[in-house]
Write an enzyme that holds these catalytic residues in place. Structure first.
Site: not given
Ligand code: GLN
Length: 531
Positions: A381, A506, A508
């Site tokens: 992310c 994600h 994970e």
């Molecule tokens: N802050 C970033 C976004 O909003 C990444 C979010 C995250 O890593 N969960 O896109």
């Protein structure tokens, strides 16, 4: 009709009610029973989405986009069932619903009270789980400790559930601390007795006590708990500390808790098949050799903030019988000057998700270090976004390239808010939950997934800005996964590198024992091979 099991906690919190409930879930599921789980949290926040990860740990995201308590991650990893946003309910959510109803006049001017209005809403959630899951057994964990002011409405609601559903269809399992006093070298049952007394004063007689201990106890202590807590001796279960949470189902199996439950609830159990789980646990025991992974994050004070990332790394490690050791690197204090020292000898770098400004430049330095030193890299992310920013700045020469989340005025908005067809209020809302990624043939991503698609969960607002795609591709970056419907970048990789891959989603959240997520598996394998 579904049967209901409620797990409450006694004496102190943090005893592993969630792990106990999940372990029972594993035993029931592997005996042919369809199981669903849910968690009730007494705090007043509406959901964990906006809670500080350093205080509360990670936000676990469900397939349907719920931002939930991290215990749901344990539940999913153990029972391997997809839970829903409804599986996590806080007191805040219940109260907010009640107050909305009140404002909309739905209570028709009646006095709105904890009993019956709040308790009715809690029961609605409990019964809703039956409807949405179609499960035979619903295991609900009540967060906190019995006796807390905040948890009282939940305890009252579950008491009522027994009255409404009947004794044979509802079971109360109380997980409580049986403390060991080192000075006198003995276990003390009094705190459990008091805790059961507290439950009785709220109208609930537990059916089973799970005594959480440091080690084995003398049989007579079970008799004592039985006698003073009105519980048959065979229903006093002892669950000692374990060096791995994944061993708890095997511990609980020996206590026959699943059979006690089946007996009480009239469940037909098929022959228990724990072979997969046993294999996983024997892999854990055979994993002696360590492999180190540097995790560069900003919430490193509390490892729970990266719980699913940690578990995914461990699970992938066990697959090749290696014990993953995480070296925590604080992105906030990482600078050009201490970079070499902090990452000295690293065999693999992982940059997880995150929000907000602090630690960003440290993470960019770590991604740069991985890229130029040919160190395996997994970005998740924000970890993908910063890898793109690093590439833009240092390979494409786009000075001060950034994400508009942190620098709205940058000349090179590599990561930006993208108008999406699927999202109505872009800018205010996160892309949450499950989306399907199309994987480009002959890429690392498609090789790791061994498929043309990957279904994974998201939690972010910003996206890669496709205006820069050509430039990146010409310089050697490959966009190996896309969400076709909105033309959004999901995975990036650098084929000339030993192992450099990052995803907007994600990964994970979908690792399970014996089933590590492919990106984690590939990464851990690459770290292991990086001699
Ligand atoms: N802050 C970033 C976004 O909003 C990444 C979010 C995250 O890593 N969960 O896109």
């Amino acid at each position: 009709m579904a049967k209901f099991i409620f797990i409450t906690g006694g004496v102190v919190s943090g005893l592993g009610k969630g792990i106990t409930g999940s372990s029972l879930g594993v035993l029931l599921k592997q005996s042919g029973v369809k199981v669903f789980m849910q968690k009730f949290d007494p705090y007043l926040n509406i959901d964990p989405g906006t809670m500080n990860p350093i205080e509360h740990g990670e936000v676990f995201v469900t397939d349907d986009g719920g931002e939930t308590d991290l215990d749901l991650g344990h539940y999913e990893r153990f029972i391997d069932e997809k839970l829903l946003r409804n599986s996590s309910t806080s007191a805040g959510k219940i109260y907010s619903e009640a107050l909305d109803k009140e404002r909309m006049g739905q209570y028709q001017g009646k006095t709105v009270q904890v009993i019956p209005h709040i308790t009715n809403l809690i029961k609605e959630k409990i019964y809703k789980a039956e409807e949405v899951s179609g499960a035979d057994v619903i295991i609900s964990e009540i967060g906190g400790t019995v006796g807390d002011i905040e948890s009282q409405p939940f305890v009252e609601a579950i008491r009522q559930v027994r009255m409404e559903k009947g004794y044979d269809n509802v079971m109360f399992i109380h997980v409580a601390l049986l403390p060991y006093l080192r000075v006198s070298a003995e276990y003390k049952t009094k705190p459990i007795q008091h805790s059961v007394k507290e439950m009785l004063s709220l109208g609930i007689q537990p059916d089973v006590i799970v005594a959480r201990t440091e080690g084995e106890i003398e049989d007579r202590l079970k008799g004592k708990i039985s006698l003073f807590c009105n519980i048959a001796k065979e229903n006093v279960i002892v669950c000692p500390d374990s060096d791995s949470i994944y061993k708890v189902p095997l511990i609980i199996k020996e206590t026959n808790l699943h059979k006690i439950v089946a007996n009480h609830l009239n469940l037909n159990l098929k022959e228990l098949d724990l072979s997969g789980w046993e294999k996983f646990v024997s892999n854990i025991d055979e994993s002696k050799e360590e492999i180190k992974i540097h995790l560069v994050g900003k919430y490193v004070e509390l490892s729970d903030a990266y719980l699913s990332v940690m578990e995914s790394l461990k699970i992938a490690g066990y697959e090749i019988k290696k014990k993953v050791k995480i070296v925590w690197v604080n992105a906030r204090t990482l600078t050009k000057d201490n970079l070499e020292k902090e990452l000295e000898g690293t065999k693999g770098i992982l940059v997880p998700g995150g929000f907000g400004e602090s630690g960003i430049e440290g993470k960019i330095l770590a991604a740069n270090y991985a890229r130029i030193n040919n160190v395996p890299y997994l970005g998740i992310c924000l970890g993908m976004q910063i890898a793109c920013i690093e590439f833009a700045r240092n390979v494409l020469g786009l000075e001060n390239a950034h994400t508009t989340e942190l620098n709205p005025k940058t000349n090179y908005p590599i990561i930006d808010i993208i108008e999406g067809k699927d999202r109505e209020k872009i800018g205010g809302t996160l892309r949450l939950g499950r989306y399907e990624t199309s994987l480009v043939e002959n890429t690392l991503a498609s090789k790791l997934y061994n498929s043309s698609t990957a279904i994974e969960r998201h939690r972010h607002r910003y996206e890669f800005n496709n205006e820069f795609k050509d430039q990146f591709e010409k310089a050697g970056m490959v966009f190996s996964g896309m969400y076709d419907k909105e033309d959004l970048v999901e995975i990036i990789e650098i084929p000339s590198h030993k192992f450099f891959i990052a995803s907007q989603y994600h990964p994970e959240f979908t690792s399970r024992p014996n089933k590590p997520n492919p990106l984690f598996m590939g990464f851990v394998q690459a770290v292991n091979d990086n001699k």
